[in-house]
Design a protein around this motif. Structure first.
Motif, PDB file in Angstrom:
ATOM      1  N   PRO A 118       0.846  -1.195   0.000  1.00  0.00           N
ATOM      2  CA  PRO A 118       0.000   0.000   0.000  1.00  0.00           C
ATOM      3  C   PRO A 118       0.883   1.247   0.000  1.00  0.00           C
ATOM      4  O   PRO A 118       2.060   1.192   0.372  1.00  0.00           O
ATOM      5  CB  PRO A 118      -0.792  -0.133   1.301  1.00  0.00           C
ATOM      6  CG  PRO A 118       0.089  -0.945   2.197  1.00  0.00           C
ATOM      7  CD  PRO A 118       0.810  -1.900   1.296  1.00  0.00           C
ATOM      8  N   ARG A 119       0.308   2.364  -0.399  1.00  0.00           N
ATOM      9  CA  ARG A 119       1.080   3.601  -0.447  1.00  0.00           C
ATOM     10  C   ARG A 119       1.614   3.996   0.933  1.00  0.00           C
ATOM     11  O   ARG A 119       2.689   4.591   1.051  1.00  0.00           O
ATOM     12  CB  ARG A 119       0.219   4.730  -1.023  1.00  0.00           C
ATOM     13  CG  ARG A 119       0.995   6.007  -1.277  1.00  0.00           C
ATOM     14  CD  ARG A 119       0.208   6.967  -2.140  1.00  0.00           C
ATOM     15  NE  ARG A 119       0.974   8.145  -2.507  1.00  0.00           N
ATOM     16  CZ  ARG A 119       0.651   8.969  -3.498  1.00  0.00           C
ATOM     17  NH1 ARG A 119      -0.427   8.728  -4.224  1.00  0.00           N
ATOM     18  NH2 ARG A 119       1.403  10.020  -3.765  1.00  0.00           N
ATOM     19  N   ARG A 162      -1.882   1.925  -4.051  1.00  0.00           N
ATOM     20  CA  ARG A 162      -1.206   0.631  -4.018  1.00  0.00           C
ATOM     21  C   ARG A 162      -0.217   0.559  -5.175  1.00  0.00           C
ATOM     22  O   ARG A 162      -0.516   1.029  -6.279  1.00  0.00           O
ATOM     23  CB  ARG A 162      -2.213  -0.511  -4.126  1.00  0.00           C
ATOM     24  CG  ARG A 162      -1.633  -1.884  -3.793  1.00  0.00           C
ATOM     25  CD  ARG A 162      -2.683  -2.965  -3.928  1.00  0.00           C
ATOM     26  NE  ARG A 162      -2.194  -4.245  -3.440  1.00  0.00           N
ATOM     27  CZ  ARG A 162      -2.720  -5.422  -3.796  1.00  0.00           C
ATOM     28  NH1 ARG A 162      -3.764  -5.472  -4.609  1.00  0.00           N
ATOM     29  NH2 ARG A 162      -2.219  -6.540  -3.332  1.00  0.00           N
TER      30      ARG A 162
END
Length: 312
Positions: free
Chosen positions: A35-36, A98
């Motif tokens: 994920p970011r 993502r």
């Protein structure tokens, strides 16, 4: 007989929502997803300093349940990810939440290989039509030696197996449908889906569908009601999305709609609602072609064929 695949997943942080890796036995490719919020950790991974391709994925605010995606390549993917992670006013990209990184465990991917993969993945994403790409251009694949093209196409084929396991379906085309000559539900139905029909007798419309590769797909050319007549709900917004993106088009006489391409739905009820223009129970309204057996009934028959009747 289909051949199974062993996909090895490793949760690097021990949590399902964190950074993970994915591999297939005897494939030199390596997939890394995060994920970011885990971008800092992702950039510290040695895989991201290699040559390869990457995918950025986020929600599409203009499409119900839709996705936005960007596909890129780089000699050092970490540098590209760092740039994309900056605010949009500083040249980054805000849409994604993502990142997926595809590299090679043996570090044999070259810049030419990465550019070939980038071009092919963009083409596949456009053909699958499951996400809106924000790439400005679709580069033409570089001319590679025949052996390299074969290797890259094998790389792509394996990636298309791994990525859906991670919930990344942007390259996943509707499964090829083989029509059966029999209209009866038999032992062959246990191995593959028969064709299903939904008829709207009042409007003289028929839609056909199939369950293939674990997904419910309405087939190209199927009919649908001209307008939505049911309650204003999520299925209405789904239908409006399909009309907007050209999946549903008016017929020549303007009396109905038809599917311009195969369309995958999250459930048979979602498909039935779009076709009928109202809420619908897809397990009841879709029938095995040429029979009165419903989709739900067909599923139950498969279970009974597989395990036999259970004692009460």
């Amino acid at each position: 007989m289909s051949v199974g695949k062993s996909v090895r997943l490793f949760l690097a942080e021990g949590t399902p929502g964190g950074l993970l890796t994915a591999e297939i036995m005897n494939w030199t490719g390596h997939v890394l997803a995060a994920p970011r919020s885990e971008l800092a950790g992702l950039l510290q991974r040695p895989e991201t300093s290699r040559t390869g391709v990457y995918i950025l994925i986020g929600d599409d605010p203009d499409s119900l349940g839709g996705s936005l995606a960007y596909i890129g390549e780089g000699d050092d993917i970490s540098k590209r990810l760092y740039q994309h992670g900056r605010p949009e006013v500083l040249g980054g990209k805000d849409f994604w939440d993502r990142a997926i990184v595809l590299t090679s465990k043996d570090s044999n991917l070259t810049k030419a290989h990465a550019r070939y993969l980038e071009s092919r993945f963009i083409t596949l994403a456009n053909q699958a039509n499951r996400a809106k790409l924000i790439n400005a251009t679709a580069p033409i694949p570089l001319t590679l030696p025949e052996a390299d093209v074969s290797d890259m196409e094998y790389f792509i084929a394996q990636a298309k197996i791994v990525l859906p396991v991670l919930g990344v379906n942007i390259f996943r085309s509707a499964a090829t449908v083989t029509e059966t000559t029999s209209t009866q539900v038999s032992a062959s139905a246990f191995q593959r889906s028969p064709l299903f029909e939904l008829r709207i007798k009042r409007d003289g419309l028929t839609a056909t569908s199939v369950e293939a590769d674990g997904e419910f797909t309405v087939l190209k050319g199927s009919g649908a009601r001209l307008v939505w007549t049911g309650a204003d709900d999520g299925y209405l917004r789904l239908r409006e999305k399909l009309e907007k993106d050209g999946t549903l088009l008016p017929s020549r006489d303007g009396k109905a709609m038809f599917f311009a391409r195969d369309q995958v739905f999250a459930s048979p009820s979602a498909a039935a609602a779009v076709v009928a223009g109202r809420n619908a129970n897809g397990r009841v309204e879709w029938k095995v072609q040429g029979t009165a057996v419903s989709y739900g009934g067909w599923q139950n028959q498969n279970v009974e064929q597989a395990v036999g009747p259970l004692d009460s």
